[in-house]
Motif scaffolding. Structure first.
Motif, PDB file in Angstrom:
ATOM      1  N   LEU A 172       0.839  -1.198   0.000  1.00 50.29           N
ATOM      2  CA  LEU A 172       0.000   0.000   0.000  1.00 50.29           C
ATOM      3  C   LEU A 172       0.879   1.255   0.000  1.00 50.29           C
ATOM      4  N   HIS A 173       1.941   1.236   0.779  1.00 54.20           N
ATOM      5  CA  HIS A 173       2.883   2.353   0.787  1.00 54.20           C
ATOM      6  C   HIS A 173       3.446   2.572  -0.618  1.00 54.20           C
ATOM      7  N   PHE A 174       3.850   1.477  -1.261  1.00 54.48           N
ATOM      8  CA  PHE A 174       4.399   1.551  -2.623  1.00 54.48           C
ATOM      9  C   PHE A 174       3.368   2.143  -3.588  1.00 54.48           C
ATOM     10  N   LEU A 175       2.123   1.691  -3.472  1.00 56.01           N
ATOM     11  CA  LEU A 175       1.062   2.164  -4.356  1.00 56.01           C
ATOM     12  C   LEU A 175       0.785   3.648  -4.140  1.00 56.01           C
ATOM     13  N   MET A 176       0.802   4.102  -2.899  1.00 57.64           N
ATOM     14  CA  MET A 176       0.549   5.514  -2.602  1.00 57.64           C
ATOM     15  C   MET A 176       1.661   6.398  -3.160  1.00 57.64           C
ATOM     16  N   VAL A 177       2.902   5.910  -3.119  1.00 54.13           N
ATOM     17  CA  VAL A 177       4.012   6.658  -3.718  1.00 54.13           C
ATOM     18  C   VAL A 177       3.848   6.700  -5.236  1.00 54.13           C
ATOM     19  N   ALA A 178       3.507   5.549  -5.836  1.00 53.08           N
ATOM     20  CA  ALA A 178       3.347   5.468  -7.289  1.00 53.08           C
ATOM     21  C   ALA A 178       2.230   6.378  -7.793  1.00 53.08           C
ATOM     22  N   GLN A 179       1.213   6.577  -6.963  1.00 50.41           N
ATOM     23  CA  GLN A 179       0.074   7.424  -7.349  1.00 50.41           C
ATOM     24  C   GLN A 179       0.211   8.855  -6.824  1.00 50.41           C
ATOM     25  N   GLN A 181       0.551  10.079  -3.874  1.00 54.03           N
ATOM     26  CA  GLN A 181      -0.227  10.427  -2.674  1.00 54.03           C
ATOM     27  C   GLN A 181       0.680  10.766  -1.496  1.00 54.03           C
ATOM     28  N   ILE A 182       1.879  10.215  -1.483  1.00 58.36           N
ATOM     29  CA  ILE A 182       2.901  10.575  -0.503  1.00 58.36           C
ATOM     30  C   ILE A 182       4.246  10.585  -1.208  1.00 58.36           C
ATOM     31  N   ALA A 183       5.193  11.321  -0.669  1.00 56.62           N
ATOM     32  CA  ALA A 183       6.524  11.407  -1.267  1.00 56.62           C
ATOM     33  C   ALA A 183       7.284  10.107  -1.058  1.00 56.62           C
ATOM     34  N   SER A 184       8.198   9.817  -1.961  1.00 59.76           N
ATOM     35  CA  SER A 184       8.971   8.576  -1.858  1.00 59.76           C
ATOM     36  C   SER A 184       9.828   8.539  -0.606  1.00 59.76           C
ATOM     37  N   ASP A 185      10.211   9.712  -0.106  1.00 62.41           N
ATOM     38  CA  ASP A 185      10.999   9.773   1.128  1.00 62.41           C
ATOM     39  C   ASP A 185      10.139  10.173   2.324  1.00 62.41           C
ATOM     40  N   GLY A 186       8.809  10.082   2.153  1.00 63.61           N
ATOM     41  CA  GLY A 186       7.908  10.431   3.242  1.00 63.61           C
ATOM     42  C   GLY A 186       7.734   9.304   4.238  1.00 63.61           C
ATOM     43  N   ASP A 233      -8.249   7.609   7.475  1.00 70.82           N
ATOM     44  CA  ASP A 233      -9.065   8.783   7.148  1.00 70.82           C
ATOM     45  C   ASP A 233      -8.452   9.553   5.985  1.00 70.82           C
ATOM     46  N   HIS A 234      -7.962   8.796   5.006  1.00 73.58           N
ATOM     47  CA  HIS A 234      -7.342   9.371   3.815  1.00 73.58           C
ATOM     48  C   HIS A 234      -8.404   9.549   2.736  1.00 73.58           C
ATOM     49  N   ALA A 235      -8.430  10.711   2.103  1.00 73.33           N
ATOM     50  CA  ALA A 235      -9.476  11.000   1.118  1.00 73.33           C
ATOM     51  C   ALA A 235      -9.294  10.208  -0.178  1.00 73.33           C
ATOM     52  N   TRP A 236      -8.047   9.905  -0.524  1.00 71.68           N
ATOM     53  CA  TRP A 236      -7.786   9.219  -1.797  1.00 71.68           C
ATOM     54  C   TRP A 236      -8.152   7.743  -1.721  1.00 71.68           C
ATOM     55  N   ARG A 237      -8.708   7.239  -2.814  1.00 69.27           N
ATOM     56  CA  ARG A 237      -8.958   5.807  -2.956  1.00 69.27           C
ATOM     57  C   ARG A 237      -8.452   5.353  -4.323  1.00 69.27           C
ATOM     58  N   PRO A 238      -7.667   4.291  -4.377  1.00 59.76           N
ATOM     59  CA  PRO A 238      -7.307   3.734  -5.677  1.00 59.76           C
ATOM     60  C   PRO A 238      -8.508   2.996  -6.248  1.00 59.76           C
TER      61      PRO A 238
END
Length: 316
Positions: A172-179, A181-186, A233-238
């Motif tokens: 999920l972390h990988f997917l959020m970075v790919a989309q 949604q969060i920085a790769s170094d976040g 409670d994240h607004a984004w959904r894949p």
């Protein structure tokens, strides 16, 4: 021996739970089975157990000594804690060090909830001793010390399920970075435990036709992703399709990599736990009399209780 005992809980709810357990225990001890085993009930001794509510922290550890003196004035007394969580263990040891307690018996727990000395030098849960002053472990190391590797062989299915949850969280972390949604170094999302109820709610949120032709693992990851993001409670959904494509790209190889990395990391757990135990034993030794004694040893079967090290200190 009929010693007076003061049971300390941090909230009224926990106190009520302790009192309920006490009543159930007394009922068993008064029963025929206990009598058949030669146990003789003594109501006078049972009355010596008192309950109180006190939120113990590193800042008010001295209140334990005050409560002990109020319960049994002028008596010798000792501190006892079973699976005291995080800084509570440090507070119990601090209470021993700064009081006239004769002894302390403590089984710590939850090293990941130990606070460490900040850059400003505030006094917190680790290190306690002068001997390990300046030592820094960090939250990742303290979390590693909590791993229950002794249970892996005893509960292989539960172990594999834990590896799978960790893999889903990483994916999920990988997917959020790919989309984006969060920085790769976040900071990785701190999901915590996702319950079956949350998973069922997430499954109802995904269109059935979107996962109709997916494998069980692909579907499970999509459901986990939706449930975890709701928990965060994240607004984004894949889309379900994005989750399935992500799993197909990394699949079983990623799970094996996570399992290998987690295993290697967990092997360091006992070493980190040893550092915490040694620090606490040194701290006790620094506050014992010349005739005192400090011991640390395994008390329980590690499968039954992975946190099984007991610290015992006696001043005279």
């Amino acid at each position: 021996t009929g010693l007076p005992v003061l049971a300390v809980d941090s909230s009224p709810k926990q106190q009520r739970g302790a009192e309920s357990m006490q009543r159930r225990t007394i009922k068993r001890l008064q029963g025929p089975r206990a009598a058949a085993n030669g146990f003789k009930w003594d109501s006078e001794r049972a009355a010596r157990l008192e309950h109180t509510v006190m939120h113990v922290s590193l800042d008010n550890a001295n209140q334990l000594a005050e409560a002990a003196h109020a319960t049994a004035p002028d008596a010798r007394w000792m501190l006892c804690g079973l699976h005291a969580c995080g800084d509570l263990s440090s507070a119990v040891l601090k209470a021993f060090a700064e009081s006239d307690a004769t002894a302390v018996v403590l089984v710590p727990c939850c090293y990941n909830h130990i606070s460490e000395t900040s850059q400003e030098g505030s006094v917190v849960g680790f290190p306690l001793s002068l001997g390990m002053h300046g030592t820094w472990l960090g939250q990742n190391a303290l979390k590693t010390a909590c791993q229950a590797t002794s249970r892996w062989d005893a509960s292989p299915e539960a172990t594999l399920a834990a590896f799978r949850r960790n893999y889903f969280r990483s994916l999920l972390h990988f997917l959020m970075v790919a989309q984006n949604q969060i920085a790769s170094d976040g900071v990785a999302p701190a999901v915590g435990k996702v319950t079956n109820t949350e998973l069922q709610a997430a499954l109802a949120e995904i269109p059935a036709d979107a996962i109709a032709h997916s494998s069980a693992d692909e579907r499970d990851f999509a459901v986990y992703a939706f449930a975890a993001l709701t928990k965060l409670d994240h607004a984004w959904r894949p889309t379900a399709e994005q989750c399935i494509a992500c799993y197909r790209e990394h699949g079983g190889a990623g799970l094996r990599q996570i399992a290998a990395a987690w295993t290697l990391k967990s092997l360091a757990g006992p070493l980190i736990e040893c550092m915490v135990v040694v620090d606490r034993a040194l701290y006790l030794a620094e506050h014992c009399t010349a005739a005192g004694r400090v011991r640390a040893f395994a008390l329980f079967d590690p499968v039954t209780s992975p946190r099984n090290v007991v610290l015992v200190a006696q001043r005279t």
